[in-house]
Design a protein around this motif. Structure first.
Motif, PDB file in Angstrom:
ATOM      1  N   ALA A  40      14.688 -27.416  -9.856  1.00 44.27           N
ATOM      2  CA  ALA A  40      14.781 -27.717  -8.259  1.00 44.27           C
ATOM      3  C   ALA A  40      14.109 -26.668  -7.489  1.00 44.27           C
ATOM      4  CB  ALA A  40      16.062 -28.306  -7.970  1.00 44.27           C
ATOM      5  N   GLY A  41      13.847 -25.490  -8.113  1.00 42.44           N
ATOM      6  CA  GLY A  41      13.520 -24.291  -7.315  1.00 42.44           C
ATOM      7  C   GLY A  41      14.870 -23.799  -6.484  1.00 42.44           C
ATOM      8  N   VAL A  42      14.341 -23.177  -5.437  1.00 42.03           N
ATOM      9  CA  VAL A  42      15.485 -22.544  -4.484  1.00 42.03           C
ATOM     10  C   VAL A  42      15.433 -23.039  -3.056  1.00 42.03           C
ATOM     11  CG1 VAL A  42      15.531 -20.375  -5.733  1.00 42.03           C
ATOM     12  CG2 VAL A  42      14.039 -20.573  -4.227  1.00 42.03           C
ATOM     13  N   GLY A  43      14.619 -24.140  -2.855  1.00 46.35           N
ATOM     14  CA  GLY A  43      14.321 -24.952  -1.477  1.00 46.35           C
ATOM     15  C   GLY A  43      13.438 -23.891  -0.602  1.00 46.35           C
ATOM     16  N   ASP A  44      12.371 -23.105  -1.283  1.00 44.56           N
ATOM     17  CA  ASP A  44      11.460 -22.042  -0.519  1.00 44.56           C
ATOM     18  C   ASP A  44      10.416 -23.167  -0.033  1.00 44.56           C
ATOM     19  OD1 ASP A  44      10.073 -19.661  -0.152  1.00 44.56           O
ATOM     20  OD2 ASP A  44       8.455 -20.802  -1.003  1.00 44.56           O
ATOM     21  N   VAL A  76      18.238 -28.097  -4.920  1.00 39.74           N
ATOM     22  CA  VAL A  76      18.563 -29.439  -4.802  1.00 39.74           C
ATOM     23  C   VAL A  76      19.004 -29.878  -3.026  1.00 39.74           C
ATOM     24  CG1 VAL A  76      20.116 -31.058  -5.541  1.00 39.74           C
ATOM     25  CG2 VAL A  76      19.267 -29.781  -7.207  1.00 39.74           C
ATOM     26  N   PRO A  77      20.010 -29.447  -2.671  1.00 37.99           N
ATOM     27  CA  PRO A  77      20.020 -29.873  -1.198  1.00 37.99           C
ATOM     28  C   PRO A  77      18.802 -30.066  -0.373  1.00 37.99           C
ATOM     29  CG  PRO A  77      21.607 -28.059  -1.947  1.00 37.99           C
ATOM     30  CD  PRO A  77      20.704 -28.423  -3.019  1.00 37.99           C
ATOM     31  N   ARG A  78      17.940 -29.045  -0.449  1.00 42.32           N
ATOM     32  CA  ARG A  78      16.595 -29.313   0.532  1.00 42.32           C
ATOM     33  C   ARG A  78      15.827 -30.631  -0.201  1.00 42.32           C
ATOM     34  NH1 ARG A  78      14.263 -29.665   4.604  1.00 42.32           N
ATOM     35  NH2 ARG A  78      12.064 -28.979   4.942  1.00 42.32           N
ATOM     36  N   LEU A  79      15.753 -30.690  -1.319  1.00 41.53           N
ATOM     37  CA  LEU A  79      15.100 -32.008  -1.858  1.00 41.53           C
ATOM     38  C   LEU A  79      15.717 -33.096  -1.473  1.00 41.53           C
ATOM     39  CD1 LEU A  79      14.440 -30.615  -5.640  1.00 41.53           C
ATOM     40  CD2 LEU A  79      12.671 -30.841  -3.717  1.00 41.53           C
ATOM     41  N   ARG A  80      16.942 -33.053  -1.466  1.00 41.89           N
ATOM     42  CA  ARG A  80      17.826 -34.338  -0.974  1.00 41.89           C
ATOM     43  C   ARG A  80      17.595 -34.781   0.460  1.00 41.89           C
ATOM     44  NH1 ARG A  80      23.122 -33.725  -4.368  1.00 41.89           N
ATOM     45  NH2 ARG A  80      22.852 -35.223  -5.951  1.00 41.89           N
TER      46      ARG A  80
END
Length: 253
Positions: A40-44, A76-80
């Motif tokens: 998921a990476g880090v939301g960058d 994950v939270p940013r992807l959601r």
């Protein structure tokens, strides 16, 4: 189709462009498959924009998280937020829809207790997370759930699959996994012999062993070296080869 999307978190342990995340999509016309993101990476923001562009306006169907370490899972939270219907999948599953087909989940604990890889048996392709990396070794952080014995068993399991190509969580694609795994195993055997050799001379603390085994180590790497030594000591303790008492490790003869 497999597309590399760097996570945008560069660093000493993540690489110059950050973690690798891999978009697995259909091989046919756009929209023909269910897009899967491996890790998921880090939301960058740069990672998210590259992912949007690769999807071409389609939603991301799911993300597979190889393990819960923050550089692989904290995005994950940013992807959601962006794709509310996204399915988040981990090593507790048995298979994962990806592109035009499905990938098998292969439990590979050791680097972390929950680590898992994805395997395409038809193409003999492995998405390896932090199991393998070209040009270096994987740290087994024994103080936070890493286990060297499990890691070696996971390497053996993957070697038996005979992957033709490996897409790792860091570094370049690996085209000769068997040779790399053999190097890893030989390196671990060498390091274990060094630990035993040092304890044959005298009982020692972990810090004593780090100074003995890594005499020219840069201070920034001392924590990683300590974790490596601890991982070997824990394995040797499980083998009834060493004993810990009062912070000092002793070889059992």
């Amino acid at each position: 189709m497999i597309t590399l999307l760097p996570a945008g978190n560069p660093g000493a342990f993540t690489g110059p462009a950050g973690n690798n995340t891999w978009l697995v999509d259909g091989a046919g016309s756009p929209g023909s498959g269910e897009p899967l993101l491996v890790d998921a990476g880090v939301g960058d923001a740069s990672h998210i924009e590259a992912l949007r562009a690769a999807l071409g306006g389609r939603p991301l169907a799911r993300v597979f998280v190889t393990h819960a370490h923050p550089d692989h899972a904290s995005g994950v939270p940013r992807l959601r937020e962006i794709w509310p219907n996204i399915e988040v999948v981990d090593g507790s599953s048995s298979s994962v829809p990806a592109g035009d087909g499905a990938l098998e989940v292969i439990p590979t604990p050791g680097h972390s207790p929950d680590h898992a890889c994805l395997w395409d048996p038809e193409r003999r392709v492995l998405f390896a997370g932090d199991l393998l990396v070209s040009g270096g070794t994987i740290m087994i952080a024994a103080s936070s759930g890493g286990n060297l014995r499990e890691y070696l068993a996971s390497l053996a399991r993957v070697r038996a699959l005979a992957p033709s190509r490996v897409y790792p969580g860091h570094g370049p694609v690996i085209d000769n996994a068997a040779a790399l795994i053999d190097e890893y195993v030989a390196h671990r055997h060498m390091r274990e012999a060094q630990v035993i050799g040092a304890l044959e001379r005298a009982p020692a603390t972990i810090e004593d062993l780090v100074r003995s085994i890594y005499p020219a180590l840069m201070p920034a790497l001392r924590g990683a070296a300590r974790e490596t030594v601890l991982a070997h000591l824990v394995k040797l303790e499980e083998d009834a080869r060493v004993r810990l008492h009062g912070g000092t490790w002793t070889l059992l003869r």
